[in-house]
Scaffold this motif. Structure first.
Motif, PDB file in Angstrom:
ATOM      1  N   ARG A  54     -39.109  76.773  -2.847  1.00 30.32           N
ATOM      2  CA  ARG A  54     -39.137  76.634  -4.315  1.00 30.32           C
ATOM      3  C   ARG A  54     -38.720  77.944  -4.983  1.00 30.32           C
ATOM      4  NH1 ARG A  54     -44.213  74.785  -5.138  1.00 30.32           N
ATOM      5  NH2 ARG A  54     -43.561  72.612  -5.193  1.00 30.32           N
ATOM      6  N   ARG A  55     -39.217  79.044  -4.453  1.00 32.01           N
ATOM      7  CA  ARG A  55     -38.916  80.348  -5.045  1.00 32.01           C
ATOM      8  C   ARG A  55     -37.433  80.679  -4.924  1.00 32.01           C
ATOM      9  NH1 ARG A  55     -42.868  82.665  -2.803  1.00 32.01           N
ATOM     10  NH2 ARG A  55     -41.795  83.407  -0.940  1.00 32.01           N
ATOM     11  N   GLY A  56     -36.835  80.345  -3.796  1.00 31.72           N
ATOM     12  CA  GLY A  56     -35.435  80.690  -3.570  1.00 31.72           C
ATOM     13  C   GLY A  56     -34.452  79.601  -3.946  1.00 31.72           C
ATOM     14  N   GLY A  57     -34.967  78.411  -4.312  1.00 37.47           N
ATOM     15  CA  GLY A  57     -34.080  77.312  -4.669  1.00 37.47           C
ATOM     16  C   GLY A  57     -33.258  76.813  -3.501  1.00 37.47           C
ATOM     17  N   SER A  58     -33.808  76.937  -2.278  1.00 39.71           N
ATOM     18  CA  SER A  58     -33.089  76.516  -1.078  1.00 39.71           C
ATOM     19  C   SER A  58     -33.741  75.273  -0.494  1.00 39.71           C
ATOM     20  CB  SER A  58     -33.094  77.641  -0.043  1.00 39.71           C
ATOM     21  OG  SER A  58     -34.418  78.037   0.257  1.00 39.71           O
ATOM     22  N   PRO A  59     -33.002  74.477   0.283  1.00 42.04           N
ATOM     23  CA  PRO A  59     -33.589  73.264   0.867  1.00 42.04           C
ATOM     24  C   PRO A  59     -34.844  73.584   1.666  1.00 42.04           C
ATOM     25  CG  PRO A  59     -31.209  73.222   1.120  1.00 42.04           C
ATOM     26  CD  PRO A  59     -31.559  74.593   0.604  1.00 42.04           C
ATOM     27  N   LEU A  60     -35.896  72.786   1.464  1.00 41.72           N
ATOM     28  CA  LEU A  60     -37.140  73.080   2.166  1.00 41.72           C
ATOM     29  C   LEU A  60     -37.157  72.497   3.570  1.00 41.72           C
ATOM     30  CD1 LEU A  60     -39.216  70.373   2.051  1.00 41.72           C
ATOM     31  CD2 LEU A  60     -39.348  71.086  -0.312  1.00 41.72           C
ATOM     32  N   CYS A  61     -36.150  71.701   3.918  1.00 43.61           N
ATOM     33  CA  CYS A  61     -35.978  71.220   5.290  1.00 43.61           C
ATOM     34  C   CYS A  61     -34.498  71.234   5.616  1.00 43.61           C
ATOM     35  CB  CYS A  61     -36.543  69.814   5.444  1.00 43.61           C
ATOM     36  SG  CYS A  61     -36.299  69.121   7.107  1.00 43.61           S
ATOM     37  N   GLN A  62     -34.174  71.583   6.873  1.00 39.83           N
ATOM     38  CA  GLN A  62     -32.763  71.635   7.264  1.00 39.83           C
ATOM     39  C   GLN A  62     -32.124  70.238   7.255  1.00 39.83           C
ATOM     40  OE1 GLN A  62     -31.631  70.373  10.416  1.00 39.83           O
ATOM     41  NE2 GLN A  62     -33.655  69.700  11.115  1.00 39.83           N
ATOM     42  N   ASP A  63     -32.920  69.188   7.440  1.00 43.57           N
ATOM     43  CA  ASP A  63     -32.406  67.830   7.328  1.00 43.57           C
ATOM     44  C   ASP A  63     -32.607  67.369   5.889  1.00 43.57           C
ATOM     45  OD1 ASP A  63     -31.690  65.197   7.438  1.00 43.57           O
ATOM     46  OD2 ASP A  63     -33.082  64.632   9.034  1.00 43.57           O
ATOM     47  N   THR A  64     -31.550  67.417   5.117  1.00 42.85           N
ATOM     48  CA  THR A  64     -31.671  67.023   3.708  1.00 42.85           C
ATOM     49  C   THR A  64     -31.648  65.512   3.527  1.00 42.85           C
ATOM     50  OG1 THR A  64     -29.299  67.489   3.463  1.00 42.85           O
ATOM     51  CG2 THR A  64     -30.836  69.193   2.741  1.00 42.85           C
ATOM     52  N   GLY A  65     -31.533  64.788   4.618  1.00 43.24           N
ATOM     53  CA  GLY A  65     -31.862  63.369   4.633  1.00 43.24           C
ATOM     54  C   GLY A  65     -30.848  62.422   4.023  1.00 43.24           C
ATOM     55  N   THR A  66     -31.252  61.154   4.043  1.00 48.23           N
ATOM     56  CA  THR A  66     -30.531  60.103   3.330  1.00 48.23           C
ATOM     57  C   THR A  66     -30.929  60.153   1.869  1.00 48.23           C
ATOM     58  OG1 THR A  66     -30.467  58.645   5.269  1.00 48.23           O
ATOM     59  CG2 THR A  66     -30.231  57.602   3.109  1.00 48.23           C
ATOM     60  N   LEU A  67     -29.937  60.135   0.995  1.00 49.92           N
ATOM     61  CA  LEU A  67     -30.212  60.153  -0.441  1.00 49.92           C
ATOM     62  C   LEU A  67     -30.322  58.725  -0.943  1.00 49.92           C
ATOM     63  CD1 LEU A  67     -28.687  62.921   0.193  1.00 49.92           C
ATOM     64  CD2 LEU A  67     -28.153  62.937  -2.241  1.00 49.92           C
ATOM     65  N   ALA A  68     -31.461  58.387  -1.541  1.00 49.42           N
ATOM     66  CA  ALA A  68     -31.653  57.069  -2.148  1.00 49.42           C
ATOM     67  C   ALA A  68     -31.960  57.258  -3.629  1.00 49.42           C
ATOM     68  CB  ALA A  68     -32.778  56.310  -1.460  1.00 49.42           C
ATOM     69  N   PHE A  69     -31.071  56.760  -4.472  1.00 48.86           N
ATOM     70  CA  PHE A  69     -31.240  56.839  -5.926  1.00 48.86           C
ATOM     71  C   PHE A  69     -31.784  55.513  -6.452  1.00 48.86           C
ATOM     72  CE2 PHE A  69     -28.072  60.095  -5.133  1.00 48.86           C
ATOM     73  CZ  PHE A  69     -28.371  61.084  -6.049  1.00 48.86           C
ATOM     74  N   TYR A  70     -32.806  55.614  -7.299  1.00 48.29           N
ATOM     75  CA  TYR A  70     -33.324  54.463  -8.021  1.00 48.29           C
ATOM     76  C   TYR A  70     -33.001  54.693  -9.494  1.00 48.29           C
ATOM     77  CZ  TYR A  70     -35.807  53.467  -3.699  1.00 48.29           C
ATOM     78  OH  TYR A  70     -36.111  53.184  -2.381  1.00 48.29           O
ATOM     79  N   VAL A  71     -32.156  53.834 -10.036  1.00 45.86           N
ATOM     80  CA  VAL A  71     -31.603  54.045 -11.375  1.00 45.86           C
ATOM     81  C   VAL A  71     -32.039  52.917 -12.297  1.00 45.86           C
ATOM     82  CG1 VAL A  71     -29.483  54.409 -12.698  1.00 45.86           C
ATOM     83  CG2 VAL A  71     -29.581  55.120 -10.300  1.00 45.86           C
ATOM     84  N   ASP A  72     -32.603  53.294 -13.447  1.00 48.07           N
ATOM     85  CA  ASP A  72     -32.978  52.292 -14.428  1.00 48.07           C
ATOM     86  C   ASP A  72     -31.758  51.456 -14.813  1.00 48.07           C
ATOM     87  OD1 ASP A  72     -34.249  50.892 -16.594  1.00 48.07           O
ATOM     88  OD2 ASP A  72     -33.412  52.385 -17.961  1.00 48.07           O
ATOM     89  N   GLU A  73     -31.946  50.149 -14.844  1.00 49.70           N
ATOM     90  CA  GLU A  73     -30.861  49.210 -15.115  1.00 49.70           C
ATOM     91  C   GLU A  73     -30.099  49.537 -16.401  1.00 49.70           C
ATOM     92  OE1 GLU A  73     -28.323  46.143 -14.541  1.00 49.70           O
ATOM     93  OE2 GLU A  73     -29.950  46.600 -13.128  1.00 49.70           O
ATOM     94  N   SER A  74     -30.786  50.103 -17.389  1.00 46.52           N
ATOM     95  CA  SER A  74     -30.134  50.400 -18.664  1.00 46.52           C
ATOM     96  C   SER A  74     -29.077  51.489 -18.531  1.00 46.52           C
ATOM     97  CB  SER A  74     -31.165  50.814 -19.711  1.00 46.52           C
ATOM     98  OG  SER A  74     -31.708  52.102 -19.428  1.00 46.52           O
ATOM     99  N   LEU A  75     -29.100  52.236 -17.420  1.00 47.35           N
ATOM    100  CA  LEU A  75     -28.142  53.325 -17.198  1.00 47.35           C
ATOM    101  C   LEU A  75     -26.943  52.901 -16.350  1.00 47.35           C
ATOM    102  CD1 LEU A  75     -30.602  56.266 -16.418  1.00 47.35           C
ATOM    103  CD2 LEU A  75     -29.398  55.848 -18.556  1.00 47.35           C
ATOM    104  N   ARG A  76     -26.843  51.623 -16.039  1.00 48.35           N
ATOM    105  CA  ARG A  76     -25.818  51.172 -15.095  1.00 48.35           C
ATOM    106  C   ARG A  76     -24.406  51.596 -15.499  1.00 48.35           C
ATOM    107  NH1 ARG A  76     -25.099  47.162 -11.105  1.00 48.35           N
ATOM    108  NH2 ARG A  76     -27.273  46.490 -11.254  1.00 48.35           N
ATOM    109  N   ARG A  77     -24.099  51.569 -16.789  1.00 50.57           N
ATOM    110  CA  ARG A  77     -22.739  51.912 -17.236  1.00 50.57           C
ATOM    111  C   ARG A  77     -22.534  53.423 -17.331  1.00 50.57           C
ATOM    112  NH1 ARG A  77     -20.782  48.225 -22.165  1.00 50.57           N
ATOM    113  NH2 ARG A  77     -18.849  49.266 -21.546  1.00 50.57           N
ATOM    114  N   LYS A  78     -23.636  54.176 -17.448  1.00 62.69           N
ATOM    115  CA  LYS A  78     -23.530  55.627 -17.565  1.00 62.69           C
ATOM    116  C   LYS A  78     -23.655  56.314 -16.211  1.00 62.69           C
ATOM    117  CE  LYS A  78     -25.696  59.564 -19.931  1.00 62.69           C
ATOM    118  NZ  LYS A  78     -26.737  59.962 -20.919  1.00 62.69           N
ATOM    119  N   VAL A  79     -24.611  55.870 -15.420  1.00 63.21           N
ATOM    120  CA  VAL A  79     -24.844  56.463 -14.099  1.00 63.21           C
ATOM    121  C   VAL A  79     -24.244  55.521 -13.060  1.00 63.21           C
ATOM    122  CG1 VAL A  79     -26.569  57.423 -12.537  1.00 63.21           C
ATOM    123  CG2 VAL A  79     -26.939  57.530 -14.996  1.00 63.21           C
ATOM    124  N   THR A  80     -22.950  55.558 -12.961  1.00 62.04           N
ATOM    125  CA  THR A  80     -22.223  54.684 -12.042  1.00 62.04           C
ATOM    126  C   THR A  80     -22.214  55.286 -10.638  1.00 62.04           C
ATOM    127  OG1 THR A  80     -20.123  55.797 -12.458  1.00 62.04           O
ATOM    128  CG2 THR A  80     -20.708  53.980 -13.940  1.00 62.04           C
TER     129      THR A  80
END
Length: 281
Positions: A54-80
Motif C-alpha cells: 500500500r505504501r509503495g503502490g506496488s502489487p501486493l501479490c506477484q500473481d495479479t490474478g484473473t480480473l473480474a469486473f462487475y459493472v452496473d447495468e446503467s454504465l453499459r454504454r459508457k464502460v464498454t
C-alpha cells in the motif's frame, strides 16, 4: 479524468491495497494465534507485506490474478468492453499488473492482459447505480475451488444441509493450506454447474465482519458453523498449523432441478483484492 484513466486507477488500487475489512480480519486472526508460533509469523509477514504494498503502490501479490469486473447495468454504454480493455492495457504497462494472460491452445502470452474473454466482465443490475467493482483472483486460489454433486457416497453426504457442510469442509481439507490460506469461501448451494460458480464467486464481494451475515437465517447458521469447524481443523495459515484456516464463509443458494444438487465452492486466498469505484451519480 476520463473513464479509461479512472478504471486504470481502480486496477492499480485494487492490486496494491487490500480492503480494510480483510486486513482487519487478518489482524484479528494474528491476535488469536500463539505468539511466536508459525501461524503468528505467517500472519505478521502477510500484514507487513500488505502495508509495504500500500505504501509503495506496488502489487501486493506477484500473481495479479484473473480480473473480474462487475459493472452496473446503467454504465453499459459508457464502460464498454473496449474501454475496460484499454484501461487494463494501460495498468499493465504501468506495472500494476504482471503479464498474466496466456492463450490456452498456443501458449502465447497476451502481454497487455487483453484477449477474447479477458478480462472477465459482468454487467449486473444489483450494484449501486454508477459503480464498478473489480476483483483480482489469483490462480492458486482458483485451483482450490471445487464443485460437488450430491449425493456423494465417498463423503457420505446426502441431499441436505448436513451433506452441504461435508462438501464445504472437504474442500477446505483438500486445500490443506494451498491457495495461500487463510482463505475466504464463497459458496453456492444449487443452481446449474456454470451459474453456480458465478454465484459462488459473487459471494466473495460481501465484506468480512460479523460472521454469518446472510439474509437467510438458515444460511447464517451454516456460515457460522462451517467457519467454526474449518478453524478447528488446525490447518492454519499456509497449512503450517494454527487457529485460522478461514477468514470468512459466505453462502448463497439458487433453485435447482430435481435431478441435480450441486455444491460449489469458490476459494479465495487471503489476498482478497476487491474495490468499488463510483463513476457517476
Amino acid at each position: 479524468m476520463g473513464t479509461v484513466e479512472k478504471i486504470a486507477g481502480l486496477i492499480a488500487e485494487t492490486s496494491s491495497s487490500l480492503p480494510k475489512d480483510v486486513e482487519k480480519a487478518l489482524a484479528a486472526a494474528l491476535r488469536r494465534e500463539e505468539r511466536g508460533g508459525s501461524a503468528a509469523v505467517v500472519l505478521r509477514t502477510i500484514l507487513d507485506n500488505v502495508a509495504t504494498a500500500r505504501r509503495g503502490g506496488s502489487p501486493l501479490c506477484q500473481d495479479t490474478g484473473t480480473l473480474a469486473f462487475y459493472v452496473d447495468e446503467s454504465l453499459r454504454r459508457k464502460v464498454t468492453p473496449a474501454v475496460i480493455k484499454k484501461a487494463v492495457a494501460l495498468a499493465t504497462k504501468r506495472g500494476a499488473l504482471r503479464k498474466n494472460c496466456i492463450d490456452s491452445v498456443s501458449g502465447k502470452s497476451y502481454d497487455d492482459n487483453c484477449a477474447d474473454g479477458a478480462p472477465v466482465i459482468h454487467y449486473v443490475d444489483w450494484m449501486e447505480k454508477g459503480c464498478v467493482e473489480l476483483v483480482l483472483k489469483g490462480g492458486g486460489s482458483e485451483n482450490m475451488s471445487r464443485q460437488y454433486s450430491l449425493p456423494d457416497s465417498a463423503l457420505g453426504a446426502g441431499r441436505d444441509l448436513a451433506g452441504v457442510r461435508k462438501c464445504i469442509l472437504d474442500a477446505v481439507v483438500k486445500a490443506q493450506g494451498y491457495g495461500c490460506a487463510p482463505g475466504i469461501l464463497g459458496v453456492c448451494i444449487g443452481g446449474d454447474r456454470a451459474t453456480a460458480y458465478e454465484v459462488a464467486k459473487e459471494q466473495l464481494l460481501r465484506p468480512l465482519g460479523k460472521e454469518g451475515d446472510s439474509a437467510d437465517p438458515t444460511l447464517r447458521r451454516l456460515e457460522r458453523q462451517v467457519l467454526k469447524d474449518a478453524n478447528s481443523l488446525g490447518i492454519g495459515p499456509m497449512g503450517l498449523g494454527g487457529k485460522t484456516t478461514l477468514l470468512g464463509v459466505r453462502i448463497a443458494s439458487r433453485p435447482r432441478v430435481p435431478a441435480s444438487f450441486f455444491v460449489t465452492v469458490a476459494y479465495m486466498c487471503w489476498a482478497c483484492r476487491r474495490k468499488v469505484e463510483k463513476l457517476k451519480g
